[in-house]
Write an enzyme that holds these catalytic residues in place. Structure first.
Site, PDB file in Angstrom:
ATOM      1  N   SER A 156     -16.743  17.701   1.222  1.00 47.66           N
ATOM      2  CA  SER A 156     -16.035  17.630   2.491  1.00 47.66           C
ATOM      3  C   SER A 156     -16.829  18.185   3.675  1.00 47.66           C
ATOM      4  O   SER A 156     -17.603  19.138   3.546  1.00 47.66           O
ATOM      5  CB  SER A 156     -14.716  18.400   2.382  1.00 47.66           C
ATOM      6  OG  SER A 156     -14.095  18.523   3.644  1.00 47.66           O
ATOM      7  N   GLY A 177       0.821  -1.202   0.000  1.00 49.30           N
ATOM      8  CA  GLY A 177       0.000   0.000   0.000  1.00 49.30           C
ATOM      9  C   GLY A 177       0.848   1.242   0.000  1.00 49.30           C
ATOM     10  O   GLY A 177       1.761   1.395   0.830  1.00 49.30           O
ATOM     11  N   ARG A 235     -15.841   7.580  13.507  1.00 46.50           N
ATOM     12  CA  ARG A 235     -14.643   8.405  13.346  1.00 46.50           C
ATOM     13  C   ARG A 235     -15.011   9.877  13.293  1.00 46.50           C
ATOM     14  O   ARG A 235     -15.914  10.272  12.550  1.00 46.50           O
ATOM     15  CB  ARG A 235     -13.898   8.033  12.064  1.00 46.50           C
ATOM     16  CG  ARG A 235     -12.707   8.939  11.791  1.00 46.50           C
ATOM     17  CD  ARG A 235     -11.928   8.488  10.581  1.00 46.50           C
ATOM     18  NE  ARG A 235     -12.651   8.616   9.335  1.00 46.50           N
ATOM     19  CZ  ARG A 235     -12.815   9.755   8.650  1.00 46.50           C
ATOM     20  NH1 ARG A 235     -12.343  10.889   9.131  1.00 46.50           N
ATOM     21  NH2 ARG A 235     -13.453   9.760   7.505  1.00 46.50           N
ATOM     22  N   ARG A 279     -20.725  12.796  12.319  1.00 45.34           N
ATOM     23  CA  ARG A 279     -21.239  12.264  11.057  1.00 45.34           C
ATOM     24  C   ARG A 279     -22.343  11.244  11.223  1.00 45.34           C
ATOM     25  O   ARG A 279     -23.303  11.215  10.436  1.00 45.34           O
ATOM     26  CB  ARG A 279     -20.079  11.659  10.253  1.00 45.34           C
ATOM     27  CG  ARG A 279     -19.095  12.695   9.786  1.00 45.34           C
ATOM     28  CD  ARG A 279     -17.889  12.064   9.124  1.00 45.34           C
ATOM     29  NE  ARG A 279     -16.961  13.105   8.670  1.00 45.34           N
ATOM     30  CZ  ARG A 279     -15.812  12.853   8.076  1.00 45.34           C
ATOM     31  NH1 ARG A 279     -15.423  11.605   7.881  1.00 45.34           N
ATOM     32  NH2 ARG A 279     -15.031  13.838   7.688  1.00 45.34           N
TER      33      ARG A 279
END
Length: 627
Positions: A251, A10, A413, A298
């Site tokens: 965003s 990665g 998160r 969120r």
């Protein structure tokens, strides 16, 4: 003997930081990526990276950052890693600045900060609305410097297929496939750091993630024995732009800079949104969560949008859309701070967010779950620096970092903690892997050639079977079915009947995949072959996600089962009998469910068990209350 080698899988922020720390420790590094490193998914992160710098004089503190992260994740993340993450964040920002990252700054030249969801202080550093790209390019330049010195070797356009595991169960390298020639090669090494990103493509096309965010690498090591933790917690970003091919992230910085989310109070109102007066607009986040308003976390924002559209029928035109409005803000200010997302919206929606509100809806965005990783606690309550246990999976010699691990976010998160956790975890994993290598016995035997040959034959047999398959099923059609299934049954809102149906349907998808036909048998750059292999692993991972969600009978963070919800009694506050009864039930629920979900691979259904969460920094005492 020569220094033992390390492999990093990665090329995003996690992988680059791990490579940097391993190479600087004196170990040769081979870095594998599905594509050019600069295209890694970290470049898509827009809004910023969190660190307590308090340049705005708001009396922010590292302790508050720790508490916000712990409470935002509903206490489900082990707390020593969070403590170290937040404490080291300011130093990490200064390191990025020395690398040449062009952070946005105040007129006085100081680092500028913006507000993000779930917090009340501005602590998000940013580079316009392309922060991830700037951070990735900064670290990549450092890795390129080491590459020019022969200390790092990049294998771009190679795909990780499996681990090489010796007779003692230790990871001793990888098998990888050249995506051009389809050559399968073994790469022995004494440690492997997996930094392969997330698994948002389980929800495609209603996901903000790249088409390469399949989770296939994590699924492959999961099938080889690695534990997959907290798979049920998948974050749906509340403000995603709708599209025919995929959804694109608008965003959270748009809300942090003053954007407001609303719908017309009359669901039949078809007027241009700019002509709807204030009194006829329903700013529902501000009404539902007066303490946070549009910067609520969120998971709460996504469920509020779901409620307004699906339950109250107030979506724009009666559909799955609400407005994200920037038109009341200063045009020059918005263009400077949010230029990147404005251009994306203009290009794909054909309208200008400075002139008319954007239309948005929640989309699958970030998996809080991932490969289980360990840590060692130090005397100060954080992670012990350099411990070989930090970010180690349950397979000796295998480490994981970035979005493919589960370590920092618990059940939800906080915005702008992802770039922080990816960078920090990559650095920690690289240092831990280096110390693991230092502790190896110099007289250890080499990996047996029979192990390498057997694993190569297994992987080549999979390729051969798929290249000669002539079934009627199309892998891309099956992927669409997978995404629709996961979005509907394992989405923003879940129930046990739907999760049982999801698992049954995943079994049927797996059976259908066995009847696949590629439609091409080329042995050069056969993308359908590569994708079909990934799809098989995505279905396996989807079973782990669905089974974990079925097993957890509660509402916590991004995992929401209304049948098991503990709502705060309307109109009640601490001290009221109703609220105290709610608080008692919340504590009882924590006693039962405040545990990490661990999924272990099994042929039919994953085996689910639980592990206690380390609550040594801030034990839960109060439920999260965004009112």
């Amino acid at each position: 003997m020569n220094a033992p080698g390390a492999i990093v899988v990665g090329g995003g922020l996690g992988g680059l930081w791990a490579s940097l720390r391993l190479a600087e420790a004196g170990f040769p590094v081979r870095l594998f990526s599905l594509f050019e490193v600069k295209r890694s998914h970290s470049v898509c992160a827009q809004g910023g990276i969190n660190a307590v710098l308090d340049t705005k004089g708001e009396r922010d503190s590292i302790e508050q950052h720790i508490l916000d992260t712990i409470k935002g994740g509903e206490y489900l993340a082990n707390q020593p890693p969070i403590k170290s993450l937040c404490e080291q964040a300011p130093g990490l920002i200064r390191t990025f600045a020395r690398m040449g990252v062009t952070f946005s700054r105040t007129p006085e030249g100081g680092l500028d900060l913006r507000l993000f969801g779930g917090v009340k202080h501005r602590r998000t550093c940013f580079a316009g609305a392309s922060t991830g790209q700037q951070l990735l390019y900064g670290v990549d330049q450092q890795v390129r410097r080491l590459e020019s010195q022969g200390r790092v070797e990049k294998f771009e356009w190679w795909e990780f297929l499996s681990l090489l595991i010796d007779a003692d169960g230790r990871c001793r390298g990888i098998l990888a496939m050249d995506l051009r020639s389809l050559e399968v090669r073994a790469f022995p090494a004494e440690t492997v750091v997996l930094a392969s990103g997330g698994f948002g493509q389980l929800y495609a096309p209603k996901t903000t993630t790249s088409t390469n965010s399949t989770g296939a690498a994590a699924s492959r090591v999961y099938q080889q024995g690695a534990w997959f933790a907290n798979g049920e917690f998948f974050q749906f970003h509340p403000t995603a732009m709708l599209g025919h091919d995929k959804t694109r992230l608008m965003s959270e910085a748009a809300r942090g800079e003053g954007g407001r989310v609303w719908v017309p109070r009359d669901p039949g109102d078809r007027r241009d949104p700019t002509r709807i007066p204030e009194r006829e607009r329903f700013y529902f986040l501000e009404e539902f969560f007066p303490a946070y308003g549009n910067t609520v976390a969120r998971d709460e924002a996504s469920r509020a949008i779901w409620r307004v559209t699906r339950e109250l029928g107030l979506g724009i035109g009666g559909g799955d859309r609400v407005y994200l409005d920037l038109t009341h803000l200063d045009r020059r200010f918005v263009a400077t701070r949010l230029g990147a997302i404005l251009e994306i919206y203009r290009k794909f929606a054909g309208s200008d967010p400075l002139d008319t509100p954007m239309e948005i809806f929640p989309a699958a965005h970030y998996g809080m779950g991932g490969l289980w990783v360990d840590f060692e606690r130090d005397a100060d309550g954080g992670m012990r620096p350099g411990s070989a246990r930090n970010h180690a999976t349950n397979i000796p010699g295998l480490y994981a970092c970035g979005e493919c691990d589960y370590a920092y976010h618990g059940a939800n998160r906080l915005g702008a903690n992802s770039l922080l956790s990816a960078s920090f975890s990559g650095r920690v994993a690289g240092e831990a892997a280096a110390n693991y290598l230092r502790g190896l016995d110099p007289a250890r035997p080499a990996l047996a050639e029979t192990v390498i040959a057997a694993e190569r034959r297994r992987q080549e047999a999979i390729n051969q079977r798929l290249l000669s398959a002539d079934g009627e099923e199309n892998p891309y059609t099956l992927h669409q079915a997978l995404g629709a299934l996961m979005t509907e049954r394992v989405g923003v809102v879940r129930d046990n009947a739907g999760l049982e149906q999801a698992l049954d349907e995943l079994d049927r998808l797996e059976a259908r995949l066995a009847q696949v036909g590629l439609g091409e048998s080329s042995r050069w750059a056969n993308q359908t072959l590569v994708f079909t292999r990934q799809l098989a692993d995505m279905i396996v991972l989807a079973k782990a996600v669905a089974a974990s969600a079925l097993a957890r009978d509660e509402c916590r963070g991004a995992h929401h089962k209304p049948a098991f919800e503990l709502p705060i009694p309307e109109g009640s506050f601490p001290g009221d009998p109703e609220f105290e009864d709610y608080r008692a039930r919340w504590r009882e629920n924590n006693t039962r469910w405040l545990k990490t979900t661990l999924a272990e691979y099994a042929a039919l259904r994953p085996r689910i068990h639980y592990q206690a969460v380390d609550l040594s920094v801030c034990p839960p005492s109060e439920p999260r209350d965004y009112r």
